[in-house]
Motif scaffolding. Structure first.
Motif, PDB file in Angstrom:
ATOM      1  N   ALA A 157       0.856  -1.189   0.000  1.00 50.85           N
ATOM      2  CA  ALA A 157       0.000   0.000   0.000  1.00 50.85           C
ATOM      3  C   ALA A 157       0.892   1.239   0.000  1.00 50.85           C
ATOM      4  CB  ALA A 157      -0.900   0.001   1.232  1.00 50.85           C
ATOM      5  N   SER A 211       1.712   4.667   0.654  1.00 47.46           N
ATOM      6  CA  SER A 211       1.097   5.643   1.558  1.00 47.46           C
ATOM      7  C   SER A 211       1.778   7.005   1.499  1.00 47.46           C
ATOM      8  CB  SER A 211       1.108   5.089   2.985  1.00 47.46           C
ATOM      9  OG  SER A 211       2.407   4.643   3.340  1.00 47.46           O
ATOM     10  N   ARG A 239       0.166  10.469   2.515  1.00 49.65           N
ATOM     11  CA  ARG A 239      -1.014  10.200   3.357  1.00 49.65           C
ATOM     12  C   ARG A 239      -0.654  10.381   4.828  1.00 49.65           C
ATOM     13  NH1 ARG A 239      -4.612   9.760  -1.011  1.00 49.65           N
ATOM     14  NH2 ARG A 239      -3.543   8.513  -2.590  1.00 49.65           N
ATOM     15  N   ASP A 245      -5.085   8.425   7.791  1.00 45.55           N
ATOM     16  CA  ASP A 245      -5.536   7.724   6.582  1.00 45.55           C
ATOM     17  C   ASP A 245      -4.968   6.304   6.521  1.00 45.55           C
ATOM     18  OD1 ASP A 245      -6.780  10.090   5.729  1.00 45.55           O
ATOM     19  OD2 ASP A 245      -4.903  10.812   4.841  1.00 45.55           O
ATOM     20  N   ILE A 246      -3.830   6.121   7.159  1.00 47.08           N
ATOM     21  CA  ILE A 246      -3.127   4.832   7.093  1.00 47.08           C
ATOM     22  C   ILE A 246      -3.711   3.837   8.094  1.00 47.08           C
ATOM     23  CG2 ILE A 246      -0.880   3.741   7.475  1.00 47.08           C
ATOM     24  CD1 ILE A 246       0.407   6.383   6.516  1.00 47.08           C
ATOM     25  N   PHE A 274       3.788  -1.394   3.394  1.00 45.35           N
ATOM     26  CA  PHE A 274       3.502  -0.021   2.992  1.00 45.35           C
ATOM     27  C   PHE A 274       4.686   0.560   2.220  1.00 45.35           C
ATOM     28  CE2 PHE A 274       0.532  -0.789   6.363  1.00 45.35           C
ATOM     29  CZ  PHE A 274      -0.610  -0.115   5.966  1.00 45.35           C
ATOM     30  N   GLU A 333       6.682   4.069   0.642  1.00 45.90           N
ATOM     31  CA  GLU A 333       6.898   5.517   0.727  1.00 45.90           C
ATOM     32  C   GLU A 333       7.916   5.901  -0.343  1.00 45.90           C
ATOM     33  OE1 GLU A 333       5.545   7.857   2.671  1.00 45.90           O
ATOM     34  OE2 GLU A 333       4.285   6.520   3.883  1.00 45.90           O
ATOM     35  N   LYS A 390       6.730   9.797   9.713  1.00 45.38           N
ATOM     36  CA  LYS A 390       5.424   9.154   9.877  1.00 45.38           C
ATOM     37  C   LYS A 390       5.450   7.808  10.579  1.00 45.38           C
ATOM     38  CE  LYS A 390       3.401   8.724   5.864  1.00 45.38           C
ATOM     39  NZ  LYS A 390       2.997   9.108   4.484  1.00 45.38           N
ATOM     40  N   TRP A 391       6.456   6.989  10.256  1.00 43.81           N
ATOM     41  CA  TRP A 391       6.338   5.572  10.576  1.00 43.81           C
ATOM     42  C   TRP A 391       6.822   5.113  11.949  1.00 43.81           C
ATOM     43  CZ3 TRP A 391       3.076   2.207   8.785  1.00 43.81           C
ATOM     44  CH2 TRP A 391       2.445   2.496   7.571  1.00 43.81           C
ATOM     45  N   GLY A 394      -1.446   2.752  -4.661  1.00 33.71           N
ATOM     46  CA  GLY A 394      -1.777   3.916  -3.841  1.00 33.71           C
ATOM     47  C   GLY A 394      -3.235   4.320  -3.998  1.00 33.71           C
ATOM     48  N   PHE A 403      -6.328   4.514  -1.186  1.00 36.77           N
ATOM     49  CA  PHE A 403      -6.451   5.745  -0.390  1.00 36.77           C
ATOM     50  C   PHE A 403      -7.321   6.805  -1.059  1.00 36.77           C
ATOM     51  CE2 PHE A 403      -2.351   3.964   0.982  1.00 36.77           C
ATOM     52  CZ  PHE A 403      -2.474   4.043   2.353  1.00 36.77           C
ATOM     53  N   ARG A 406      -4.716  11.307  -4.870  1.00 38.77           N
ATOM     54  CA  ARG A 406      -3.805  12.157  -4.100  1.00 38.77           C
ATOM     55  C   ARG A 406      -4.177  13.621  -4.322  1.00 38.77           C
ATOM     56  NH1 ARG A 406      -0.531   7.916  -5.173  1.00 38.77           N
ATOM     57  NH2 ARG A 406      -0.146   8.620  -7.283  1.00 38.77           N
TER      58      ARG A 406
END
Ligand SMILES: *Cc1c(COP(=O)(O)O)cnc(C)c1O
Length: 215
Positions: free
Chosen positions: A28, A30, A33, A37-38, A49, A51, A60-61, A207, A211, A214
């Motif tokens: 996925a 992300s 996002r 959203d994740i 995921f 990136e 983010k992670w 993506g 989601f 974008r």
């Protein structure tokens, strides 16, 4: 998570049509996002995921990974050599290995950190001037360099030209993988996932279908 179930069903149907028993891994993507959203995808059981920027992933992670330690992060964007060490530290797979300087930087990071993500060599399959990826002509040399540097290569990755039918490019990537004896094929995005699965994708990067568009 209806979108996730729909995508899995699309992948399963394409695999069935191609007579394939193994389902490709669904990554996925992300990028751009927010954590909010994740989270629904994580709650629905999604663990791979993608990136495309090291800094964004670093922001983010780590927090999400504390909640979901079995997440696997995939770097799918162009990687600068000076970010290679950060990428090797953070990611479980890098899909954009595409030039000698980056191979050497990843090898140095592997030695230093004692860790090697799964590596895919990105091929500029449509010979597009602006696009990342090694040319088909230089692929053999790059794979040989990776081997010299002690790096194991899991497979090949491509992004076909946006304005052309993807299938012939996926078929070409599969042929190159056979010729160079690597097993993995990272190919297929929202608009061409069925074609990729039917041409032998082992890992698809999705993506928009998961989601929404974008912003
Ligand atoms: C953004 C991105 C994807 C996902 O594309 P969608 O069309 O949104 O599914 C896949 N691969 C790479 C390399 C990307 O940058």
């Amino acid at each position: 998570m209806d979108r996730l179930e729909e995508m899995k069903a699309r992948i399963a149907l394409a695999a069935k049509r191609a007579g394939r028993e193994v389902r490709p891994t669904l990554v996925a993507v992300s990028k751009t996002r927010e954590a909010d959203d994740i989270r629904p995808l994580l709650e629905a059981g999604q663990r791979d995921f993608g990136e495309n920027r090291v800094q964004e992933a670093e922001a983010k992670w780590p927090a999400l990974r504390e909640e979901y330690p079995d997440v696997r992060l995939h770097m799918v964007g162009q990687l600068q050599s000076n970010k290679a060490e950060d990428a090797v530290r953070l990611f479980d797979a890098i899909h954009s290995v595409d030039r000698p300087s980056l191979v050497k930087a990843i090898a140095a990071a592997k030695t230093k950190l004692g860790r090697q993500p799964e590596l895919y060599v990105q091929v500029n399959i449509g010979a597009e001037a602006q696009k990342g990826g090694v040319s088909t002509a230089d692929l053999g040399d790059l794979l040989a360099l990776a081997q010299d540097q002690g790096l194991e290569i899991a497979g090949l990755m491509c992004i076909p030209p946006a304005d052309l039918e993807s299938s012939p490019f996926f078929a070409l990537l599969a042929e190159l993988a056979r010729r160079h004896e690597v097993a993995g094929l990272s190919m297929g995005m929202t608009h061409d996932v069925e074609q990729a699965v039917m041409q032998g994708a082992t890992i698809v990067r999705i993506g928009t279908a998961l989601f929404g568009p974008r912003g």
